[in-house]
Design a protein around this motif. Structure first.
Motif, mmCIF file in Angstrom:
data_model
loop_
_atom_site.group_PDB
_atom_site.id
_atom_site.type_symbol
_atom_site.label_atom_id
_atom_site.label_comp_id
_atom_site.label_asym_id
_atom_site.label_seq_id
_atom_site.Cartn_x
_atom_site.Cartn_y
_atom_site.Cartn_z
ATOM 1 N N ARG A 21 0.599 -1.286 -0.248
ATOM 2 C CA ARG A 21 -0.210 0.211 0.076
ATOM 3 C C ARG A 21 0.621 1.304 0.069
ATOM 4 N NH1 ARG A 21 -2.306 0.918 4.918
ATOM 5 N NH2 ARG A 21 -1.188 -1.051 6.080
ATOM 6 N N GLY A 22 -0.284 2.388 -0.589
ATOM 7 C CA GLY A 22 0.743 3.760 0.620
ATOM 8 C C GLY A 22 2.087 4.012 -0.782
ATOM 9 N N ILE A 23 2.823 4.293 -0.059
ATOM 10 C CA ILE A 23 4.341 5.086 -0.666
ATOM 11 C C ILE A 23 5.289 3.497 -0.608
ATOM 12 C CG2 ILE A 23 6.604 5.914 0.002
ATOM 13 C CD1 ILE A 23 5.137 7.696 1.661
ATOM 14 N N GLY A 24 5.157 2.484 -0.346
ATOM 15 C CA GLY A 24 6.031 1.258 -0.693
ATOM 16 C C GLY A 24 5.449 0.576 -2.102
ATOM 17 N N ALA A 25 3.838 0.941 -2.291
ATOM 18 C CA ALA A 25 3.117 0.431 -3.373
ATOM 19 C C ALA A 25 4.005 1.695 -4.591
ATOM 20 C CB ALA A 25 1.442 0.078 -3.232
ATOM 21 N N GLY A 26 3.364 2.054 -4.403
ATOM 22 C CA GLY A 26 4.173 3.342 -5.816
ATOM 23 C C GLY A 26 5.977 2.919 -5.738
ATOM 24 N N ILE A 27 6.621 3.135 -4.768
ATOM 25 C CA ILE A 27 8.301 2.653 -5.053
ATOM 26 C C ILE A 27 7.909 1.496 -6.217
ATOM 27 C CG2 ILE A 27 10.018 2.405 -4.499
ATOM 28 C CD1 ILE A 27 9.349 5.317 -3.807
ATOM 29 N N ALA A 69 13.957 -12.966 -3.333
ATOM 30 C CA ALA A 69 14.511 -12.182 -3.868
ATOM 31 C C ALA A 69 15.930 -13.238 -4.919
ATOM 32 C CB ALA A 69 15.415 -10.964 -2.933
ATOM 33 N N ARG A 70 16.139 -13.425 -3.972
ATOM 34 C CA ARG A 70 17.313 -14.161 -4.714
ATOM 35 C C ARG A 70 17.238 -15.877 -5.583
ATOM 36 N NH1 ARG A 70 20.989 -17.602 -1.457
ATOM 37 N NH2 ARG A 70 22.735 -16.637 -3.178
ATOM 38 N N GLN A 71 15.666 -15.589 -5.697
ATOM 39 C CA GLN A 71 14.580 -16.791 -6.649
ATOM 40 C C GLN A 71 14.307 -15.485 -8.000
ATOM 41 O OE1 GLN A 71 11.291 -18.035 -5.251
ATOM 42 N NE2 GLN A 71 13.081 -19.401 -3.066
ATOM 43 N N ALA A 72 14.106 -14.679 -7.715
ATOM 44 C CA ALA A 72 14.008 -13.801 -9.124
ATOM 45 C C ALA A 72 15.260 -12.980 -9.681
ATOM 46 C CB ALA A 72 13.796 -12.203 -8.120
ATOM 47 N N SER A 73 16.685 -13.167 -9.305
ATOM 48 C CA SER A 73 17.994 -13.207 -9.449
ATOM 49 C C SER A 73 18.777 -13.448 -8.476
ATOM 50 C CB SER A 73 18.034 -11.620 -9.010
ATOM 51 O OG SER A 73 18.885 -10.645 -9.157
ATOM 52 N N THR A 74 20.003 -13.941 -8.683
ATOM 53 C CA THR A 74 20.233 -14.067 -7.668
ATOM 54 C C THR A 74 21.340 -13.616 -7.024
ATOM 55 O OG1 THR A 74 22.743 -14.485 -10.055
ATOM 56 C CG2 THR A 74 21.596 -16.786 -9.275
ATOM 57 N N ILE A 75 21.298 -12.092 -7.741
ATOM 58 C CA ILE A 75 21.882 -11.166 -6.704
ATOM 59 C C ILE A 75 20.653 -9.782 -6.367
ATOM 60 C CG2 ILE A 75 23.277 -8.929 -6.785
ATOM 61 C CD1 ILE A 75 24.945 -10.966 -8.402
ATOM 62 N N PRO A 76 20.166 -9.592 -5.170
ATOM 63 C CA PRO A 76 18.930 -8.589 -5.218
ATOM 64 C C PRO A 76 20.689 -7.486 -5.105
ATOM 65 C CG PRO A 76 19.741 -10.074 -3.125
ATOM 66 C CD PRO A 76 20.590 -10.643 -3.742
ATOM 67 N N ASN A 77 20.015 -6.025 -5.687
ATOM 68 C CA ASN A 77 20.865 -4.974 -5.666
ATOM 69 C C ASN A 77 20.412 -3.880 -4.591
ATOM 70 O OD1 ASN A 77 20.106 -6.351 -8.194
ATOM 71 N ND2 ASN A 77 22.244 -5.559 -8.307
ATOM 72 N N LEU A 78 18.745 -3.810 -4.184
ATOM 73 C CA LEU A 78 18.391 -2.999 -4.117
ATOM 74 C C LEU A 78 17.243 -3.440 -3.013
ATOM 75 C CD1 LEU A 78 16.479 -1.475 -6.794
ATOM 76 C CD2 LEU A 78 19.287 -0.770 -6.590
ATOM 77 N N GLY A 79 17.892 -2.384 -1.717
ATOM 78 C CA GLY A 79 16.667 -2.828 -0.395
ATOM 79 C C GLY A 79 16.167 -1.372 -0.291
ATOM 80 N N PHE A 80 14.762 -1.710 0.211
ATOM 81 C CA PHE A 80 14.171 -0.237 0.662
ATOM 82 C C PHE A 80 13.163 -0.109 1.701
ATOM 83 C CE2 PHE A 80 10.327 1.720 -0.441
ATOM 84 C CZ PHE A 80 10.221 3.503 -0.274
ATOM 85 N N HIS A 81 13.269 0.312 2.547
ATOM 86 C CA HIS A 81 12.545 0.062 3.980
ATOM 87 C C HIS A 81 11.231 0.992 3.688
ATOM 88 C CE1 HIS A 81 15.556 -2.608 5.103
ATOM 89 N NE2 HIS A 81 16.891 -1.724 5.757
ATOM 90 N N SER A 82 9.955 0.576 3.425
ATOM 91 C CA SER A 82 9.230 1.425 3.686
ATOM 92 C C SER A 82 7.691 0.856 4.761
ATOM 93 C CB SER A 82 8.618 1.642 2.494
ATOM 94 O OG SER A 82 7.499 2.579 2.180
ATOM 95 N N ALA A 83 8.270 0.055 5.526
ATOM 96 C CA ALA A 83 6.881 -0.562 6.177
ATOM 97 C C ALA A 83 6.709 -0.356 7.614
ATOM 98 C CB ALA A 83 7.453 -1.751 6.156
ATOM 99 N N ARG A 126 22.507 -0.364 -3.171
ATOM 100 C CA ARG A 126 21.470 0.587 -2.804
ATOM 101 C C ARG A 126 20.367 -0.014 -1.393
ATOM 102 N NH1 ARG A 126 24.648 2.722 -5.664
ATOM 103 N NH2 ARG A 126 24.453 4.106 -7.702
ATOM 104 N N ILE A 127 20.938 0.666 -0.646
ATOM 105 C CA ILE A 127 19.642 0.904 0.615
ATOM 106 C C ILE A 127 18.881 1.697 0.853
ATOM 107 C CG2 ILE A 127 19.359 -0.261 2.948
ATOM 108 C CD1 ILE A 127 22.580 -2.009 2.418
ATOM 109 N N VAL A 128 17.635 2.078 0.600
ATOM 110 C CA VAL A 128 16.940 3.225 0.860
ATOM 111 C C VAL A 128 16.064 3.352 1.819
ATOM 112 C CG1 VAL A 128 15.831 5.232 -0.319
ATOM 113 C CG2 VAL A 128 17.494 3.865 -1.278
ATOM 114 N N PHE A 129 16.011 4.257 2.911
ATOM 115 C CA PHE A 129 14.236 4.476 4.035
ATOM 116 C C PHE A 129 13.583 5.872 3.574
ATOM 117 C CE2 PHE A 129 17.759 2.303 6.890
ATOM 118 C CZ PHE A 129 17.094 1.712 7.626
ATOM 119 N N ILE A 130 12.510 5.105 3.699
ATOM 120 C CA ILE A 130 11.787 6.039 4.838
ATOM 121 C C ILE A 130 11.558 7.167 5.580
ATOM 122 C CG2 ILE A 130 9.486 7.495 3.868
ATOM 123 C CD1 ILE A 130 10.305 6.835 1.292
#
Ligand SMILES: NC(=O)c1ccc[n+]([C@@H]2O[C@H](COP(=O)([O-])OP(=O)(O)OC[C@H]3O[C@@H](n4cnc5c(N)ncnc54)[C@H](OP(=O)(O)O)[C@@H]3O)[C@@H](O)[C@H]2O)c1
Length: 242
Positions: A21-27, A69-83, A126-130
């Protein structure tokens, strides 16, 4: 000189918490439009249709996000904390349970999710927080919420150093003011009334923010073009606070 092709997220894999929902969904939607694989989660039954269940407050559920994330790709590159849990309570009404619910979701969750994902993040990750303008503004009713967001901003500065030269990862946050999402509309009537003068004084425009005001800034921070920005808190609040 950049040709802005660095803004593409093609081939990247992102874990976006709070993406139902909200900002996380938009991202999550914007990341996908820019070519990224996106792993999302939910905790509320109402969000079941939109995401995969994994609470960041429950440390046992964190590996599921990393595995996805590892199933989607061997390497996750981005972590985004919106929860986040974002209820208001004055100091006198604050209970230990209220404190724990907010700190578990907003601070403990990101710490242990980042710890779990760090071994898989490659250079250029990349790691990004809201965060929230409330971390610095001093808004009445935000004793616990503001403290969690100030803690998140501290994590950004610490991890920019810990994960910088050694890991090649940037860590940043954006700090929205009021944004038209469930979190904002679930605020009690008096709080919304008290916030009205602040909203009307917003330098960029006298209104609450929209998800679309925030998402492009986060996508930029996740792009190659943002490689020289780390440990930063970027204004995403129309100038209420920088
Ligand atoms: N809206 C504002 O005015 C505002 C202002 C400044 C900062 N922010 C920040 O912006 C971020 C997004 O807020 P929003 O307004 O988009 O909120 P929102 O619409 O209320 O959505 C909250 C999201 O967090 C998820 N969530 C809650 N507890 C969780 C947990 N324990 N584990 C995993 N996910 C959990 C929810 O999942 P379910 O759907 O499953 O419940 C939902 O996806 C938050 O960090 C918030 O503090 C918001």
């Amino acid at each position: 000189m950049s040709d802005f092709s660095g803004l593409s997220l093609k081939g990247k894999t992102a874990i976006v918490t709070g993406a139902s929902r909200g900002i996380g969904a938009g991202i999550a939607i914007l990341f996908a439009k820019r070519g990224a694989n996106v792993v999302v989660n939910y905790v509320s039954e109402g969000s079941k249709e939109r995401a995969q269940k994994a609470s960041v407050s429950n440390l046992d559920e964190i590996p599921r996000l990393v595995d996805a994330a590892r199933q989607a790709s061997t390497i996750p590159n981005l972590g985004f904390h919106s929860a986040a849990q974002g209820l208001e309570a004055n100091l006198v009404d604050t209970t230990p349970e209220f404190y724990t619910t907010h700190f578990d979701c907003n601070v403990r969750g990101p710490i242990f999710l980042t710890k779990a994902v760090e071994p898989h993040l490659p250079k250029g990750g990349r790691i990004v927080f809201i965060s929230s303008a409330g971390a610095r503004l001093g808004v009445a009713g935000q004793t616990v919420y503001a403290a969690t967001k100030a803690a998140d901003e501290a994590l950004v500065r610490v991890w920019a150093k810990e994960l910088g030269q050694s890991h090649g990862i940037t860590v940043n946050c954006v700090n929205p003011g009021p944004v038209a999402t469930d979190q904002w509309f679930q605020s009690d009537e008096q709080f919304l009334k008290d916030m009205q003068p602040l909203i009307e004084s917003t330098p960029a425009a006298p209104r609450v923010g929209e998800v679309d005001d925030i998402a492009p800034l986060v996508a930029f921070l996740c792009s190659e073009d943002a490689r020289w920005t780390t440990g930063a808190c970027l204004s995403a609040n129309g100038g209420l606070y920088n």
